[in-house]
Enzyme design. Sequence first.
Site, PDB file in Angstrom:
ATOM      1  N   TYR A  21       0.802  -1.106  -0.415  1.00 59.13           N
ATOM      2  CA  TYR A  21       0.311  -0.177  -0.275  1.00 59.13           C
ATOM      3  C   TYR A  21       0.514   1.311  -0.104  1.00 59.13           C
ATOM      4  O   TYR A  21       2.021   1.076   0.433  1.00 59.13           O
ATOM      5  CB  TYR A  21      -0.457  -0.025   1.356  1.00 59.13           C
ATOM      6  CG  TYR A  21      -0.170   0.223   2.325  1.00 59.13           C
ATOM      7  CD1 TYR A  21      -0.176   0.830   2.983  1.00 59.13           C
ATOM      8  CD2 TYR A  21       0.182  -0.759   3.513  1.00 59.13           C
ATOM      9  CE1 TYR A  21       0.745   1.396   3.884  1.00 59.13           C
ATOM     10  CE2 TYR A  21       1.563  -0.634   4.351  1.00 59.13           C
ATOM     11  CZ  TYR A  21       1.282   0.667   4.774  1.00 59.13           C
ATOM     12  OH  TYR A  21       2.094   0.819   5.701  1.00 59.13           O
ATOM     13  N   CYS A  22       0.196   2.468  -0.535  1.00 64.30           N
ATOM     14  CA  CYS A  22       0.606   3.466  -0.253  1.00 64.30           C
ATOM     15  C   CYS A  22      -0.405   4.602  -0.557  1.00 64.30           C
ATOM     16  O   CYS A  22      -0.877   4.698  -1.393  1.00 64.30           O
ATOM     17  CB  CYS A  22       2.323   4.072  -1.690  1.00 64.30           C
ATOM     18  SG  CYS A  22       3.299   4.865  -1.163  1.00 64.30           S
ATOM     19  N   ARG A 128       5.833  -4.059   3.881  1.00 65.87           N
ATOM     20  CA  ARG A 128       6.712  -3.815   3.691  1.00 65.87           C
ATOM     21  C   ARG A 128       7.919  -4.397   2.850  1.00 65.87           C
ATOM     22  O   ARG A 128       8.957  -4.171   4.081  1.00 65.87           O
ATOM     23  CB  ARG A 128       7.103  -2.858   4.866  1.00 65.87           C
ATOM     24  CG  ARG A 128       6.082  -1.677   5.467  1.00 65.87           C
ATOM     25  CD  ARG A 128       5.845  -1.161   6.466  1.00 65.87           C
ATOM     26  NE  ARG A 128       5.305  -0.061   7.261  1.00 65.87           N
ATOM     27  CZ  ARG A 128       4.766   1.598   6.354  1.00 65.87           C
ATOM     28  NH1 ARG A 128       5.983   1.982   5.826  1.00 65.87           N
ATOM     29  NH2 ARG A 128       4.114   2.212   7.320  1.00 65.87           N
ATOM     30  N   CYS A 267      -4.073  19.810   2.127  1.00 72.58           N
ATOM     31  CA  CYS A 267      -4.312  18.030   3.225  1.00 72.58           C
ATOM     32  C   CYS A 267      -3.445  17.580   2.522  1.00 72.58           C
ATOM     33  O   CYS A 267      -2.707  17.550   1.510  1.00 72.58           O
ATOM     34  CB  CYS A 267      -5.607  18.070   4.216  1.00 72.58           C
ATOM     35  SG  CYS A 267      -5.327  16.549   5.067  1.00 72.58           S
ATOM     36  N   ASP A 268      -2.485  17.331   3.458  1.00 65.61           N
ATOM     37  CA  ASP A 268      -1.854  15.754   2.653  1.00 65.61           C
ATOM     38  C   ASP A 268      -2.614  14.637   2.736  1.00 65.61           C
ATOM     39  O   ASP A 268      -2.169  13.525   1.947  1.00 65.61           O
ATOM     40  CB  ASP A 268      -0.287  15.089   3.850  1.00 65.61           C
ATOM     41  CG  ASP A 268      -1.022  14.718   5.060  1.00 65.61           C
ATOM     42  OD1 ASP A 268      -1.949  14.873   5.625  1.00 65.61           O
ATOM     43  OD2 ASP A 268      -0.657  13.569   5.142  1.00 65.61           O
ATOM     44  N   CYS A 312     -25.684  10.465  16.456  1.00 66.46           N
ATOM     45  CA  CYS A 312     -24.725   9.420  16.687  1.00 66.46           C
ATOM     46  C   CYS A 312     -24.390   9.848  18.101  1.00 66.46           C
ATOM     47  O   CYS A 312     -24.082  11.121  18.259  1.00 66.46           O
ATOM     48  CB  CYS A 312     -23.480   8.804  16.176  1.00 66.46           C
ATOM     49  SG  CYS A 312     -22.932   7.627  16.627  1.00 66.46           S
ATOM     50  N   CYS A 322     -11.889  11.727   9.224  1.00 65.19           N
ATOM     51  CA  CYS A 322     -11.620  12.061   8.357  1.00 65.19           C
ATOM     52  C   CYS A 322     -12.443  12.348   7.135  1.00 65.19           C
ATOM     53  O   CYS A 322     -12.748  10.607   6.377  1.00 65.19           O
ATOM     54  CB  CYS A 322     -10.233  11.512   8.451  1.00 65.19           C
ATOM     55  SG  CYS A 322      -9.005  11.941   6.932  1.00 65.19           S
TER      56      CYS A 322
END
Length: 372
Positions: A21-22, A128, A267-268, A312, A322
Site C-alpha cells: 500500500y502507499c 513493507r 491537506c496531505d 450519533c 477524516c
Amino acid sequence: MTGCQVMVKPASSRCNLHCRYCFYIEKTQQRVMDDETLEAFIRQHIAAQPGNDVLFAWQGGEPTLCGLDYFKRVAALQQRYAGGKRIANAFQTNGILLNDEWCRFFHEHNWLVGISIDGPAPLHDAFRVSKSGKPTHHNVVDAINLLVAHRVEFNLLVVVNSINSQYPQALYRYLRRLGTPFIQFIPLVEQESTGNLSAESVTAQRWGEFLTSVFSVWVREDIGNVYVQLFDSTLGVWCGYPSQMCAHSERCGHAFALESNGDLYQCDHYVYPAYRLGNIHQQPLKVLNALPEVAAFGENKQRSLAEACRQCPVLRLCHGDCPKNRLHEGRSALCEGYRRFFMHCAPHMKTMRDLIKHHRSPVELMVMLRQS
C-alpha cells in the site's frame, strides 16, 4: 492571526520501499526541494505562526533520501530565522537509512522521530519490502535500537491493515517492548474506483475489534506507562479538551502539505489539483493560510456530515472521522468500528475523567480493575 501546520515532503513522494500500500503516487518528475524553496519555506513557516512555538513536520515519501547534510542546513536555517521563537521538529521515516550519524544529529537538535513499523517480522514484512522485494523488518529494528542507544525520543507509527489487525494483543505487546512508550495506530483505508475498500484495508469490524482488544490490555496494564495516541486523545475529549487528532477534530483546515516544488495543498490526504492553494514562491504561507478556500475546506467537514452521524451518541469523539475515509453516503468506512470502541471504553474513560477531576491519577483505575 490563525497559525497553521505544514507536512513538508522535501523528497516529494520518492521512497526506498515498495509497499503493498502507499499513501502517495510517486511523482518522478519532482526532485528534492531546492535550497531556495527550503529557505523560503522555513522563513515563511516561522513568520506564519502567531505564538512562540513552531513545529516543523518532515515526511515523504522518505525524507532521509535528501541526505543528512540537507537537514543540517535545515537546522542552520531555522536558527537563522527563529527570531526568538522555540523551534521543534518531527521527522517521519521508515528507518532504513538511519545510522549513528543520523541519530547523533537527532539527539543533538532534539528532533522527535516517528518510525514506521507494522509489527513483528511476519506482519511487517507482509506489507513493507525493499525495492528489490527483500524484507525490511530487521532494518527497522536496527534503526530503533540506534535511536534508543543515542537517546533519541521517538514514537512508533503503525499502519493497521487487513493482516496485522487480526493480531491486536500480540501486536501491541510486541510494540511496547521496542523502547518507546509512544504508539500511534493509523488505519489503512484505501477506496478503489468502485467505491469498495481495497483488499489491504482494515474493515470497520476488524478496526473495532483491534481497538477494543488493545484497549483491554492497556487499561489493565499500561495506563501511565504506554501512551497510545487515540486513547490519550479520547480521554482528553472526555475531560473537555479538543481532540489531539485532526481526523477526530470538529473541523479540518490549516494543516497543509507542501510539495518539493513549493506547491501548497489543503491537506496531505488531498494532494490533488483541486486542492492546490498556490505556491510559496508566488504567495507567502501567511497569505495562503488566510485564503477563504482554507476556511471553507475546514468547515466542509462538519457541513458534509451524514444525518446518521449528527444523531450519533459518539459524534463528539470522532466528528465523522477524516473526510478522506468517508464513503459516498457521508459516513466513515470505519464508522461501526469506532462506535464499538468508543462505547466499549466509555465506562473506563468516565472513571479516569472523574479521577482526574478529583486530582487523582488515572493509574488508580488499574488497581480498581484488579480488585474487581
